[in-house]
Design an enzyme around this catalytic site. Structure first.
Site, PDB file in Angstrom:
ATOM      1  N   GLN A 166       3.038   9.825   1.331  1.00  0.00           N
ATOM      2  CA  GLN A 166       4.366   9.201   1.452  1.00  0.00           C
ATOM      3  C   GLN A 166       5.333   9.577   0.332  1.00  0.00           C
ATOM      4  OE1 GLN A 166       2.426   5.182   2.140  1.00  0.00           O
ATOM      5  NE2 GLN A 166       4.272   4.970   3.352  1.00  0.00           N
ATOM      6  N   GLY A 221       0.832  -1.192   0.000  1.00  0.00           N
ATOM      7  CA  GLY A 221       0.000   0.000   0.000  1.00  0.00           C
ATOM      8  C   GLY A 221       0.870   1.245   0.000  1.00  0.00           C
ATOM      9  N   CYS A 256       5.609  -0.303   7.352  1.00  0.00           N
ATOM     10  CA  CYS A 256       5.303   0.901   6.571  1.00  0.00           C
ATOM     11  C   CYS A 256       6.532   1.292   5.750  1.00  0.00           C
ATOM     12  CB  CYS A 256       4.922   2.028   7.523  1.00  0.00           C
ATOM     13  SG  CYS A 256       4.513   3.558   6.684  1.00  0.00           S
ATOM     14  N   LEU A 257       6.298   1.669   4.501  1.00  0.00           N
ATOM     15  CA  LEU A 257       7.419   2.065   3.636  1.00  0.00           C
ATOM     16  C   LEU A 257       8.077   3.357   4.126  1.00  0.00           C
ATOM     17  CD1 LEU A 257       5.887   1.251   0.114  1.00  0.00           C
ATOM     18  CD2 LEU A 257       7.550  -0.094   1.408  1.00  0.00           C
ATOM     19  N   HIS A 267      -2.596   7.604   6.696  1.00  0.00           N
ATOM     20  CA  HIS A 267      -1.527   8.443   6.131  1.00  0.00           C
ATOM     21  C   HIS A 267      -2.078   9.770   5.610  1.00  0.00           C
ATOM     22  CE1 HIS A 267       2.199   6.219   6.285  1.00  0.00           C
ATOM     23  NE2 HIS A 267       1.680   5.143   5.734  1.00  0.00           N
TER      24      HIS A 267
HETATM   25 ZN    ZN Z   1       2.482   3.243   5.769  1.00  0.00          ZN
END
Ligand code: ZN
Length: 188
Positions: free
Chosen positions: A51, A46, A113-114, A159
């Site tokens: 981000q 995701g 999470c990235l 986010h």
């Molecule tokens: Zn994330």
């Protein structure tokens, strides 16, 4: 297609509340494609526009096809499939997603999470939900989700509101993760 740089903690942009998309033009559609490429390239399931430092209410996900089929597979089976990479791709693009129902029963699941790569924690969230969004064909969709997809949708919409998964865990655990992660990333 182009890849974007994914921002990490402690970048203050991760706390920005994203703005609704007013017009779904080609720029938005290209951006959604680029977000999916960026997500796949980073081996994520995701990604929210926040981000990549864009304050628009856009998220992309791919939790595999089986999880949104009507016949739901067990979680154990699902995790096995994820590990063996046997899930059929099922990209989902959401414009202005809005959760309209959250189940009362909660489910704890390990999240990553990235924007905090390398650090995971167990997070308790409603186990199923209904989300309303506009898709890439400008169609209004209402989707019911459970399992990993439900977790993913909540994580990504968070986010857009400037919230990270570590905001759902204890302050102590959050501070430990943040301290270690920030130290590690500053060396890169
Ligand atoms: Zn994330």
């Amino acid at each position: 297609m182009s890849l974007y740089e994914i921002i990490k903690v402690p970048n203050p942009f991760l706390k920005v509340k994203a703005k609704p998309v007013i017009e779904i033009d080609n720029k938005i559609l290209t951006l959604l494609d680029d977000m999916l490429d960026t997500m796949y390239n980073a081996n994520g399931i995701g990604l929210a526009a926040t981000q990549i430092a864009i304050d628009k209410r856009l998220i992309v996900m791919d939790c595999g096809k089986n999880n949104i089929d009507e016949e739901e597979i067990s979680e154990e089976e699902y995790n096995k499939k994820i590990k063996n990479d046997k899930l059929e791709p099922f990209p989902i693009k959401m414009i202005n997603p809005e959760i309209i129902f959250l189940s009362e029963d909660l489910k704890e699941r390990e999240e990553g999470c990235l924007s905090i790569p390398g650090y995971n924690a167990n997070v308790k969230r409603p186990s199923s939900l209904k989300v309303r969004y506009t898709d890439e064909n400008k169609k209004n969709i209402t989707l019911e989700a459970s399992g990993l997809l439900a977790t993913c949708i909540q994580h990504e919409i968070d986010h857009l509101n400037g919230i990270l998964f570590i905001d759902h865990i204890s302050k102590l655990k959050r501070e430990i993760i943040l301290k270690k992660a920030i130290k590690e990333y500053s060396k890169q």
